[in-house]
Design an enzyme around this catalytic site. Structure first.
Site, short mmCIF file in Angstrom:
data_model
loop_
_atom_site.label_atom_id
_atom_site.label_comp_id
_atom_site.label_asym_id
_atom_site.label_seq_id
_atom_site.Cartn_x
_atom_site.Cartn_y
_atom_site.Cartn_z
N ASP A 108 -7.70 -5.26 57.59
CA ASP A 108 -6.25 -4.72 57.50
C ASP A 108 -5.96 -4.15 59.01
O ASP A 108 -5.48 -3.10 59.09
CB ASP A 108 -6.08 -3.86 56.57
CG ASP A 108 -6.58 -4.12 55.10
OD1 ASP A 108 -6.60 -5.32 54.95
OD2 ASP A 108 -6.88 -3.30 54.38
N GLU A 157 0.90 -9.77 50.91
CA GLU A 157 0.87 -8.45 51.25
C GLU A 157 0.71 -8.41 52.83
O GLU A 157 0.81 -9.26 53.54
CB GLU A 157 -0.50 -7.88 50.67
CG GLU A 157 -1.76 -8.61 51.03
CD GLU A 157 -2.86 -8.24 50.21
OE1 GLU A 157 -2.87 -7.39 49.36
OE2 GLU A 157 -4.33 -8.68 50.67
#
Length: 327
Positions: A40, A214
């Site tokens: 991420d 996401e």
């Protein structure tokens, strides 16, 4: 979803590292480049230096303790972890929450540096006078106090209005947006709007009952808003990146027919996605993201960069530009 598999990462590292090492045994192991293991990821540029942050993976003492930061002057050689607190830019104890430190974003705002991040499956914000930290929370409360949400991204529009894009964990991982107040500590609930969910075949290749969209990033180009996101469970090899567009930061959003723009179909890496857009010192656009550790192992995830650009009103990725980050 994030780093729920940390318990197995030490085993995975030992079973897979032999496949990843270079074959040239004439180079001492201690000087061989090592892949950076951040999931991420995000890269923040400030005054000639690049700062890399992300979800910590692997069997390391800093795992679960906050957010590490690496630095580079050329996007090629990275040093660190370089945070002011034993490598950490933000450490547990100065933060909201005590576990699940995921998906940070850094912005410069009001003569300070702000870190918007996930902990305990909620969203918080910390501030610092330096990109290296120490980042500290003025408030130990989450921005949104009901439900569970992850993957924050703050977008500041040309008119100064600010928007928080994030993922709500409700009947799937769904991307929402709301205006956020100037202090970045609370949203305007009357503006809360759902952006997208996983409804297309490429977004849910395993046809699960919990579709995942996401890792939102929002940029603006020629008056059009671009919502770049990842879909599928992160453990799925088909994890990939697509985008949607809108004439308003609140939507409605139209998904691009050319999505996914980054996937294992054009970059030979499993689980490629969930990153952030950044511009280098020459204003060239890139996307920093993570991949699975190897073709057979998910964790710890590896960090890479790929060039992206606008062609008309479409975003295109250059698969040949993809490379892993090393230090």
């Amino acid at each position: 979803m994030k780093n729920v598999f940390i318990i197995m990462s030490s085993f995975c590292l030992f079973t897979c590292c032999s496949q990843e090492k270079e074959k040239d045994s004439s180079v001492p192991e201690e000087v061989k480049p090592q892949a950076l293991l951040l999931a991420d990821p995000t890269i923040f540029y400030d005054k000639g230096n690049y700062y890399l942050y992300g979800t910590t993976g692997g069997d390391t003492p800093l795992n679960g303790q906050g957010f590490m930061v690496y630095t580079s002057s050329d996007l090629k050689k990275w040093t660190g972890p370089a945070g002011t607190q034993n490598g950490l830019a933000l450490k547990k104890g100065d933060s909201f929450g005590d576990k699940g430190f995921w998906a940070p974003q850094i912005i410069a705002y009001n003569k300070k540096f702000y870190m918007i991040y996930t902990a305990n499956e909620n969203i918080a914000v910390a501030t610092s006078n330096s990109p290296l930290g120490p980042f500290k929370n003025d408030s130990k409360e989450p921005i949104i106090k009901t439900g569970n949400q992850i993957d924050p991204f703050v977008f500041i529009d040309d008119d100064g209005k600010k928007y928080l894009y994030y993922v709500r964990l409700t009947n799937g991982n769904r991307i929402f947006v709301a205006e956020i107040n100037d202090d970045l500590l609370s949203i305007k609930p009357e503006t809360l709007t759902e952006c997208i969910s996983g409804t297309l075949p490429w977004e849910n290749t395993e046809n699960t009952n919990w579709p995942v969209t996401e890792g939102p990033t929002v940029i603006k180009h020629n008056g059009l808003y671009y919502l770049i996101y990842s879909a599928n469970d992160f453990r799925n090899p088909d994890y990939a990146v697509g985008y949607a567009t809108s004439t308003s930061p609140l939507g409605p959003w139209e998904k691009s027919k050319t999505s996914p723009i980054i996937s294992r179909n054009n970059v030979p890496q499993n689980g490629i996605g969930h990153g952030d857009v950044f511009f280098d010192k020459n204003n060239k656009m890139h996307y920093v993201l993570h991949t699975h550790y190897s073709s057979s192992t998910v964790a710890p995830r590896k960090t890479g960069i790929i060039d992206i650009s606008f062609e008309g009103n479409e975003i295109k990725a250059d698969p040949k530009s993809f490379h892993f980050l090393v230090n």
